[in-house]
Design an enzyme around this catalytic site. Structure first.
Site, short mmCIF file in Angstrom:
data_model
loop_
_atom_site.label_atom_id
_atom_site.label_comp_id
_atom_site.label_asym_id
_atom_site.label_seq_id
_atom_site.Cartn_x
_atom_site.Cartn_y
_atom_site.Cartn_z
N SER A 136 1.22 -1.09 0.12
CA SER A 136 0.00 -0.21 0.09
C SER A 136 0.97 1.21 0.45
CB SER A 136 -0.54 0.09 1.30
OG SER A 136 -2.00 1.40 1.69
N LYS A 162 -1.31 -1.17 -3.99
CA LYS A 162 -2.46 -0.02 -3.94
C LYS A 162 -1.80 0.83 -3.93
CE LYS A 162 -4.57 0.44 0.95
NZ LYS A 162 -5.36 -0.34 1.70
N LYS A 164 -3.27 5.57 -2.74
CA LYS A 164 -4.47 5.94 -2.70
C LYS A 164 -4.67 7.20 -3.36
CE LYS A 164 -3.88 4.03 1.71
NZ LYS A 164 -5.19 3.88 2.23
N ASP A 189 -7.40 2.94 -2.94
CA ASP A 189 -8.25 3.11 -2.20
C ASP A 189 -8.37 4.56 -1.66
OD1 ASP A 189 -8.92 2.90 0.74
OD2 ASP A 189 -7.29 2.30 1.77
N GLU A 214 -11.54 0.23 -2.85
CA GLU A 214 -11.48 0.40 -1.69
C GLU A 214 -11.74 1.69 -1.14
OE1 GLU A 214 -7.71 -1.02 0.59
OE2 GLU A 214 -8.76 -0.92 2.38
N ASP A 239 -13.57 -1.23 3.46
CA ASP A 239 -12.66 -1.89 4.60
C ASP A 239 -13.50 -1.03 5.95
OD1 ASP A 239 -10.89 -1.09 6.29
OD2 ASP A 239 -9.41 0.27 4.88
N LYS A 263 -9.08 -6.54 8.61
CA LYS A 263 -8.04 -5.96 9.87
C LYS A 263 -8.46 -6.44 11.23
CE LYS A 263 -7.09 -1.60 7.00
NZ LYS A 263 -6.88 -0.02 7.30
N GLY A 291 -3.51 -3.06 6.19
CA GLY A 291 -2.37 -3.43 7.48
C GLY A 291 -2.88 -2.41 7.76
O1 LIG Z 1 -0.05 -0.99 6.73
C1 LIG Z 1 -0.05 -1.09 5.64
O2 LIG Z 1 0.91 -0.94 4.68
C2 LIG Z 1 -1.39 -0.41 5.10
C3 LIG Z 1 -1.65 0.59 5.05
C4 LIG Z 1 -3.24 1.57 4.45
O3 LIG Z 1 -3.35 1.30 4.01
C5 LIG Z 1 -4.02 1.75 5.87
C6 LIG Z 1 -3.87 1.83 6.81
C7 LIG Z 1 -4.45 2.65 8.04
C8 LIG Z 1 -5.38 3.25 7.15
C9 LIG Z 1 -4.98 3.75 5.73
O4 LIG Z 1 -5.24 4.82 5.73
C10 LIG Z 1 -5.12 2.29 5.37
C11 LIG Z 1 -6.36 1.58 4.84
O5 LIG Z 1 -7.49 2.03 4.54
O6 LIG Z 1 -6.05 0.82 4.57
MG LIG Z 2 -8.60 1.23 3.62
#
Ligand SMILES: O=C(O)CCC(=O)C1=CC=C[C@@H](O)[C@@H]1C(=O)O
Ligand SMILES: [Mg+2]
Length: 370
Positions: A136, A162, A164, A189, A214, A239, A263, A291
């Site tokens: 991500s 992934k 953002k 996402d 997402e 999510d 999660k 994550g």
């Molecule tokens: O742990 C990782 O590498 C994933 C991180 C990640 O995409 C996210 C972590 C926390 C909040 C969000 O921004 C995002 C998510 O939404 O999945």
């Molecule tokens: Mg997310």
């Protein structure tokens, strides 16, 4: 088993790269680490995934510590626990506060696996020996930089990328990424940055063969997502909207999504995560493990959970060295050709690195049964 001592530590670990999403940037990973002791002398660890500020869910490091100290730890100390599912039952009278609850429950799963003399993945019913891993990537200052960063991780072998998105950083960026990397499994996402008023923008994303989009709409919505999903070809992945098995059931019945990101912290623990996994499997809905920029203990729990059979899409469990100079487990989590090998040793499969834990601890408190 009976828990007779819990040490709560607040850790701050500098991150190698700032992580930017539609709602802000994280430079340091600040979180609670729980060390849970039983009367028999077994020690388990749990990581609380709440961030310092309430921008992902309403929980924060401070609200979690408050919930742990004033409610959850007093409930759990010295109670008879024969299975980690008992923890969920003991916490039933407390509403939400899922990440705080999950931090104790995760440690109890660790203890349960040690007491059963088995790897956690096996105890959870996992069958995979190797899991596929995606990455991500946060929003970058320019599109050129975003392309460069994506290229770097494709070269490292991650199985899906992934990125953002947010209003003003969406169609153009995805278009350029697709032109540069036409065949790479890719997804976007939005962390709830859009509303149905943006439907024309979201529909344009259908052109780019994304694996999924997402959480495009509100963090607590499943109704508008159902409206949107009817007009999109790309599957929506939920999510933030899925906090329980009941939420998953309702979202699937409404047709709000085609995929769910599980999660552990967001749903209140591994037991609920397994229930959601099993339900999705019965409905033909693929899942993957999300994550929360976890340090090693939380990452180890995620890796064990991902060994379950319906985790058919690569998760956000990148290697330790992607996030931190030094992790709090030994060995660190290593990704090879986009995969992680499930640990075969007893418990979470990784040892806590006591020196590193000490180094990053900014405060701690011990709770004993009195
Ligand atoms: O742990 C990782 O590498 C994933 C991180 C990640 O995409 C996210 C972590 C926390 C909040 C969000 O921004 C995002 C998510 O939404 O999945
Ligand atoms: Mg997310």
């Amino acid at each position: 088993m009976k828990i007779n001592k819990i040490i709560v530590r607040h850790l701050k670990m500098p991150m190698k790269h700032p992580f930017t999403t539609s709602f802000g940037t994280i430079n340091d990973k600040s979180f609670l680490l729980l060390e849970v002791h039983t009367e028999e002398g077994i020690v388990g660890f749990g990581e609380c995934v709440a961030f310092e500020a309430p921008w992902y869910t309403e929980e924060t490091v401070k609200t979690c510590w408050h919930m742990l100290e004033d409610f959850l730890i007093p409930i759990i100390l010295q109670k008879d626990i024969s299975h980690p599912n008992d923890v969920t039952k003991l916490f039933e009278s407390i509403r939400k506060n899922k990440m705080a609850k999950a931090s104790i429950e995760g440690a109890v799963w660790d203890i349960y696996a040690i007491a059963s003399n088995q790897p956690l993945a096996k105890v959870l019913g996992g069958t995979k020996e190797k899991i596929d891993v995606g990455i991500s990537l946060g929003i970058q200052p320019t599109i050129e930089k975003q392309i460069e960063v994506v290229g770097k991780y494709i070269a490292e072998g991650y199985k899906r990328i992934k990125v953002k998105i947010k209003p003003g950083w969406d169609v153009e960026v995805i278009k350029k990424l697709r032109e540069t990397f036409p065949d790479v499994p890719m997804m976007a996402d939005a962390n709830s940055a859009y509303t149905l008023k943006d439907i024309d923008i979201l529909k344009q994303l259908d052109e780019f063969n994304l694996m999924m989009i997402e959480q495009p709409l509100a963090y607590d919505d499943i109704v508008d997502h159902a409206t949107l999903q009817k007009q999109l070809q790309t599957p929506i992945c939920l999510d933030e909207s899925i906090l329980s098995l009941e939420d998953a059931r309702k979202a699937i019945e409404l047709g709000s999504c085609g995929i769910i990101n599980i999660k552990i912290g967001r749903v209140g623990g591994i037991s609920e995560a397994i229930k959601i996994h099993d339900y999705c499997k019965s409905k033909g809905i693929p899942v993957w493990c999300g994550g929360m920029l976890e340090a090693g203990i939380g990452r180890a729990h995620n890796i064990a959970l991902t060994s379950l059979s319906n985790f058919v899409l690569p998760g956000d469990t990148a290697g330790s060295s992607h996030y931190f100079e030094e992790d709090i487990i030994q060995p660190e989590v290593v990704v090879e050709d986009g995969t992680i090998r499930e640990a075969q040793t007893v418990g979470i499969g990784y040892e806590p690195n006591r020196k590193a834990i000490e180094k990053y601890t900014v405060s701690s408190k011990t709770y004993n049964y009195i």
